[in-house]
Design an enzyme around this catalytic site. Structure first.
Site, short mmCIF file in Angstrom:
data_model
loop_
_atom_site.label_atom_id
_atom_site.label_comp_id
_atom_site.label_asym_id
_atom_site.label_seq_id
_atom_site.Cartn_x
_atom_site.Cartn_y
_atom_site.Cartn_z
N GLU A 22 5.01 -73.15 90.39
CA GLU A 22 6.43 -73.14 90.75
C GLU A 22 7.23 -73.97 89.73
O GLU A 22 6.74 -74.98 89.23
CB GLU A 22 6.57 -73.68 92.18
CG GLU A 22 7.95 -73.84 92.73
CD GLU A 22 8.71 -72.52 92.94
OE1 GLU A 22 8.89 -71.80 91.97
OE2 GLU A 22 9.14 -72.27 94.08
N ASP A 23 8.45 -73.55 89.45
CA ASP A 23 9.27 -74.26 88.49
C ASP A 23 9.82 -75.56 89.07
O ASP A 23 9.62 -76.64 88.51
CB ASP A 23 10.42 -73.37 87.98
CG ASP A 23 11.23 -72.73 89.12
OD1 ASP A 23 10.91 -72.94 90.31
OD2 ASP A 23 12.19 -72.00 88.82
N LYS A 40 12.01 -65.95 88.46
CA LYS A 40 11.75 -65.91 87.04
C LYS A 40 11.49 -67.30 86.48
O LYS A 40 10.95 -67.47 85.39
CB LYS A 40 12.96 -65.32 86.31
CG LYS A 40 13.26 -63.90 86.65
CD LYS A 40 14.55 -63.47 85.92
CE LYS A 40 14.98 -62.12 86.39
NZ LYS A 40 16.30 -61.75 85.82
N GLY A 41 11.92 -68.32 87.22
CA GLY A 41 11.96 -69.67 86.68
C GLY A 41 10.65 -70.21 86.14
O GLY A 41 10.64 -71.03 85.22
N PHE A 93 21.52 -80.63 89.03
CA PHE A 93 21.18 -79.27 88.63
C PHE A 93 20.72 -79.27 87.17
O PHE A 93 21.39 -79.82 86.30
CB PHE A 93 22.38 -78.35 88.81
CG PHE A 93 22.01 -76.90 88.79
CD1 PHE A 93 21.41 -76.30 89.88
CD2 PHE A 93 22.23 -76.14 87.64
CE1 PHE A 93 21.04 -74.96 89.86
CE2 PHE A 93 21.87 -74.79 87.61
CZ PHE A 93 21.27 -74.21 88.72
N VAL A 94 19.55 -78.67 86.94
CA VAL A 94 18.98 -78.67 85.59
C VAL A 94 18.76 -77.24 85.09
O VAL A 94 18.64 -76.31 85.89
CB VAL A 94 17.65 -79.46 85.53
CG1 VAL A 94 17.88 -80.94 85.79
CG2 VAL A 94 16.62 -78.89 86.52
N ARG A 138 17.71 -70.09 79.96
CA ARG A 138 16.28 -70.20 80.29
C ARG A 138 15.46 -70.59 79.06
O ARG A 138 14.40 -71.18 79.19
CB ARG A 138 15.74 -68.87 80.82
CG ARG A 138 16.25 -68.49 82.19
CD ARG A 138 15.44 -67.31 82.72
NE ARG A 138 16.08 -66.63 83.82
CZ ARG A 138 15.99 -67.00 85.10
NH1 ARG A 138 15.29 -68.05 85.43
NH2 ARG A 138 16.59 -66.30 86.04
N ASP A 195 17.50 -71.31 84.92
CA ASP A 195 18.75 -70.68 84.46
C ASP A 195 19.98 -71.21 85.17
O ASP A 195 19.89 -71.91 86.19
CB ASP A 195 18.69 -69.18 84.73
CG ASP A 195 18.85 -68.87 86.22
OD1 ASP A 195 18.19 -69.55 87.05
OD2 ASP A 195 19.66 -68.00 86.58
N ASP A 245 13.32 -78.20 95.26
CA ASP A 245 14.55 -78.92 95.63
C ASP A 245 14.46 -79.24 97.12
O ASP A 245 13.84 -80.23 97.51
CB ASP A 245 15.74 -78.03 95.26
CG ASP A 245 17.08 -78.71 95.44
OD1 ASP A 245 17.11 -79.90 95.77
OD2 ASP A 245 18.12 -78.04 95.27
P1 5GP Z 1 14.46 -75.00 97.22
O1 5GP Z 1 14.12 -73.90 98.17
O2 5GP Z 1 13.32 -75.94 96.96
O3 5GP Z 1 15.72 -75.74 97.63
O4 5GP Z 1 14.88 -74.32 95.86
C1 5GP Z 1 13.94 -73.76 95.02
C2 5GP Z 1 14.54 -72.77 94.06
O5 5GP Z 1 15.94 -73.02 93.80
C3 5GP Z 1 13.84 -72.93 92.72
O6 5GP Z 1 12.68 -72.12 92.65
C4 5GP Z 1 14.91 -72.53 91.74
O7 5GP Z 1 14.92 -71.13 91.60
C5 5GP Z 1 16.20 -72.96 92.42
N1 5GP Z 1 16.62 -74.29 91.96
C6 5GP Z 1 16.57 -75.46 92.66
N2 5GP Z 1 17.06 -76.48 91.93
C7 5GP Z 1 17.40 -75.96 90.73
C8 5GP Z 1 17.96 -76.52 89.52
O8 5GP Z 1 18.23 -77.73 89.38
N3 5GP Z 1 18.18 -75.67 88.49
C9 5GP Z 1 17.91 -74.33 88.56
N4 5GP Z 1 18.17 -73.58 87.49
N5 5GP Z 1 17.38 -73.76 89.68
C10 5GP Z 1 17.13 -74.57 90.75
#
Ligand code: 5GP
Length: 193
Positions: A114-115, A58-59, A167-168, A180, A174, A118
């Site tokens: 993509e939002d 949803k992000g 973490f944001v 959100r 969310d 990480d």
């Molecule tokens: P990754 O696979 O790159 O580690 O994580 C990606 C997903 O983790 C993002 O699409 C998001 O849903 C969630 N995510 C990663 N970091 C954050 C953050 O700082 N805040 C939030 N709300 N979601 C995050």
């Protein structure tokens, strides 16, 4: 909602003032200005072949809404929803497709919206999944990339902002489905499980 109680206290508490909402990491004005720049670049790059924008729910819903309007081309829009296994704040890289695309990707120029990236494991999985559907091209537009966290090599064509590894929340992102609808990206100041 304005109730008799909070009206007496000067109106409902603003979301931004809650205990969990920390300092601004990217302001509303900076978000909007950068999205205009990204939209202009995408408009120029895809002028001959308008892309199919694929938002990751949803992000990315808010970013997709603003970015799609910043692109001056007849784009198509589709969404998929994924959930990654792991703790609330750390992905394991194992991704489950909760909602698949409605559209066929064959011979389409696909731009994943993509939002936040990480570890990059979610996106890396998605890229492999989408490439198997034979698009004409596959690129990524990520609003946020956390500094120094990527555990896999990623080719990100468009990036909004590089942010510190914390973490944001807000602007689509969310914590337990909350916050959100903050207009800016904030550090999360509550406790994470
Ligand atoms: P990754 O696979 O790159 O580690 O994580 C990606 C997903 O983790 C993002 O699409 C998001 O849903 C969630 N995510 C990663 N970091 C954050 C953050 O700082 N805040 C939030 N709300 N979601 C995050």
């Amino acid at each position: 909602m304005i109730t008799p109680e909070n009206e007496a206290a000067g109106g409902p508490e603003r979301l931004e003032d809650g205990d969990e909402v920390g300092r601004v990491i990217v302001s509303e004005a900076d978000l909007q200005a950068r999205i205009v720049e990204l939209g202009d670049r995408i408009t120029a790059d895809y002028a001959e072949s308008p892309p199919l924008l694929v938002g990751v729910l949803k992000g990315a819903f808010m970013f997709m809404s603003d970015l799609s309007r910043a692109v001056a081309l007849p784009v198509d829009v589709d969404f998929m929803a994924v959930s990654s296994y792991g703790s609330a704040t750390r992905t394991s890289g194992v991704v489950r497709i909760v909602k698949d695309l409605d559209m066929d990707l064959a011979d389409r120029h696909v731009l994943v919206v993509e939002d936040i990236v990480d570890s990059g494991l979610t996106l890396s999985y998605l890229q492999r999944y989408l490439l198997a559907r034979s698009p004409a091209s596959l690129e990524v537009c990520a609003l946020l990339v956390k500094e120094g966290q990527q555990r896999t090599e990623l080719d990100l064509r468009y990036v909004g902002f590089h942010i510190p590894a914390e973490f944001v929340v807000g602007y689509g992102l969310d914590v337990d489905e909350r916050l959100r609808n903050l207009k800016a990206i904030h550090a999360y100041a509550g406790s994470l499980s």
